[in-house]
Design a protein around this motif. Sequence first.
Motif, mmCIF file in Angstrom:
data_model
loop_
_atom_site.group_PDB
_atom_site.id
_atom_site.type_symbol
_atom_site.label_atom_id
_atom_site.label_comp_id
_atom_site.label_asym_id
_atom_site.label_seq_id
_atom_site.Cartn_x
_atom_site.Cartn_y
_atom_site.Cartn_z
ATOM 1 N N TRP A 104 86.800 31.184 16.471
ATOM 2 C CA TRP A 104 87.612 30.063 17.128
ATOM 3 C C TRP A 104 88.373 29.156 15.821
ATOM 4 O O TRP A 104 88.027 28.773 15.138
ATOM 5 N N ILE A 105 89.768 29.280 15.941
ATOM 6 C CA ILE A 105 90.562 28.517 15.302
ATOM 7 C C ILE A 105 91.574 27.547 15.819
ATOM 8 O O ILE A 105 92.229 27.809 16.862
ATOM 9 N N VAL A 106 91.346 26.236 15.682
ATOM 10 C CA VAL A 106 91.889 25.267 16.411
ATOM 11 C C VAL A 106 93.564 24.818 15.769
ATOM 12 O O VAL A 106 93.662 24.584 14.831
ATOM 13 N N VAL A 107 94.495 25.045 16.423
ATOM 14 C CA VAL A 107 95.717 25.256 16.483
ATOM 15 C C VAL A 107 96.313 23.757 16.423
ATOM 16 O O VAL A 107 97.114 22.885 15.727
ATOM 17 N N SER A 108 96.047 23.103 17.679
ATOM 18 C CA SER A 108 96.376 21.745 17.960
ATOM 19 C C SER A 108 94.962 21.035 18.777
ATOM 20 O O SER A 108 94.591 21.569 19.667
ATOM 21 N N GLY A 109 95.061 19.581 18.775
ATOM 22 C CA GLY A 109 94.130 18.882 19.275
ATOM 23 C C GLY A 109 92.479 19.027 18.536
ATOM 24 O O GLY A 109 92.597 19.423 17.468
ATOM 25 N N THR A 110 91.551 18.617 19.252
ATOM 26 C CA THR A 110 90.162 18.654 18.575
ATOM 27 C C THR A 110 89.304 19.454 19.738
ATOM 28 O O THR A 110 89.333 18.877 20.734
ATOM 29 N N ALA A 111 88.315 20.249 19.104
ATOM 30 C CA ALA A 111 87.389 20.686 20.027
ATOM 31 C C ALA A 111 86.132 20.303 19.831
ATOM 32 O O ALA A 111 85.611 20.030 18.643
ATOM 33 N N ARG A 112 85.097 20.030 20.868
ATOM 34 C CA ARG A 112 83.733 19.902 20.780
ATOM 35 C C ARG A 112 83.191 21.139 21.251
ATOM 36 O O ARG A 112 83.354 21.645 22.235
ATOM 37 N N VAL A 113 82.614 21.513 20.206
ATOM 38 C CA VAL A 113 81.902 23.027 20.164
ATOM 39 C C VAL A 113 80.440 23.054 20.470
ATOM 40 O O VAL A 113 79.644 21.978 19.511
#
Length: 467
Positions: free
Chosen positions: A399-408
């Motif tokens: 998973w590559i985050v392009v925009s925003g923030t992910a809680r994984v």
Amino acid sequence: MILPVIMCGGSGSRLWPLSRTTFPKQFLSLVSERTMLQDTIVRLNSLDMQAPLFICNEEHRFIVAEQLRQLSSDYSGILLEPVGRNTAPAVALSALKAVQKGDDPLLLVLAADHVIQHVPRFIQAVNQAEILAEQGQLVTFGIVPTEAHTGYGYIRQGQIIGKGYQVAEFVEKPDLMTAQNYLESGDYFWNSGMFLFKASRYIEELRRYRPDILSVCENALLHTKNDLDFIRLDADIFAECPDESIDYAVMEHTQDAVVIPMDAGWSDVGSWSSLWEVNDKDEHGNAIRGDVMLEDTQHSYIYSQHRLVATVGVDNFVIVETKDAVLVAHKDKVQQVKNIVDRLKAENRCEHLRHREVFRPWGSHDVIAEGERYHVKKVVVKPGQHTALQQHFHRAEHWIVVSGTARVRNGDKSYLVSENESTYIPIGASHSFENPGKVPLVIIEVRSGIYLKEDDIVRLDSDGVGY
């Protein structure tokens, strides 16, 4: 008081490739900036009515809920059919649900995928029908025909009653010569499939003519479960219900059937040619949507969803471009589109079933590229939303985050991944991702492994919807 009952079923075959099994035409924007379902809701705004009740199948529930949310529309409930059983059972469930509350409203039964170009005339017809329905009549709306159409059933008028007529006869779709005779006689209307009657009267007539349908519906409603905004029926019970339309079950038998004429620019948009008819056209008779460039083109319908579509020397054609399929058809042959859908089903392909971009309650995902041992998607997660906790046994994911923030959540770990950062989910690891921020989270997901299909998934909780 009127309770609108809006039926949202559909197979998604006649307007392929725009409509699909999981995304039929009522959820598409085809004649306005709103979807057909949303147009159906909006045209009711000037009626004195309760919040509508919606009926749809399991797969479409989140689409209905999202489109209602976009309108900020109130509703009485979203009733989920575990299997399709036609209009007679669907309306029986609505009538029974209404009288359960101690009310006896007038049910205004509508399909979510009809076009009505002259809303004031539609409202006028409903108001005229309301008087007769209050007196116990079962009213259907007959469309004043504009041509000898062979794709609709017809209703023959009888004696005058109020602002309408007693129904003398329902007739099946005619051949062209018969349809011309109907048109010339002035005694026939197109059968619209729209109705207005008291909930109790429909139940009475169904008990008289089809008690088997009523019995199953009563039993199914005794075993409903509320799930968020949805009302779920017991699948095993409802599967026993006969598959029957209102016309066959009740309207062709009752002595109290009345037809109210309606001349409101109605269409059930049953083909690409009928969609061309109801859309605005340029000076050459072309109806276009999207990024389209025309040269020497007349009397055509051209729809671009994803890229530029250019035409040269085209006359009387339908051209529809989507992300994963392109249709080119002569406008006089569009009824044969269903044959293509049947072939896609027979060859076990997915293009009839769903679009490349799939919408979920938490966002959407869109296939970017795929090949042997790899599959790449763009995933968008709405603020505050998350996917279900799940695991896979044949693939790993990057998973590559392009925009925003992910809680994984990755196994027993939970951590944040920000823009231009990535994370790796190994085979067998339980995982989910959430958008804790205020802007959409955009992720590029890369799958790798020996088996990459959607059925390699085990959902480990029910709090969320995977994909």
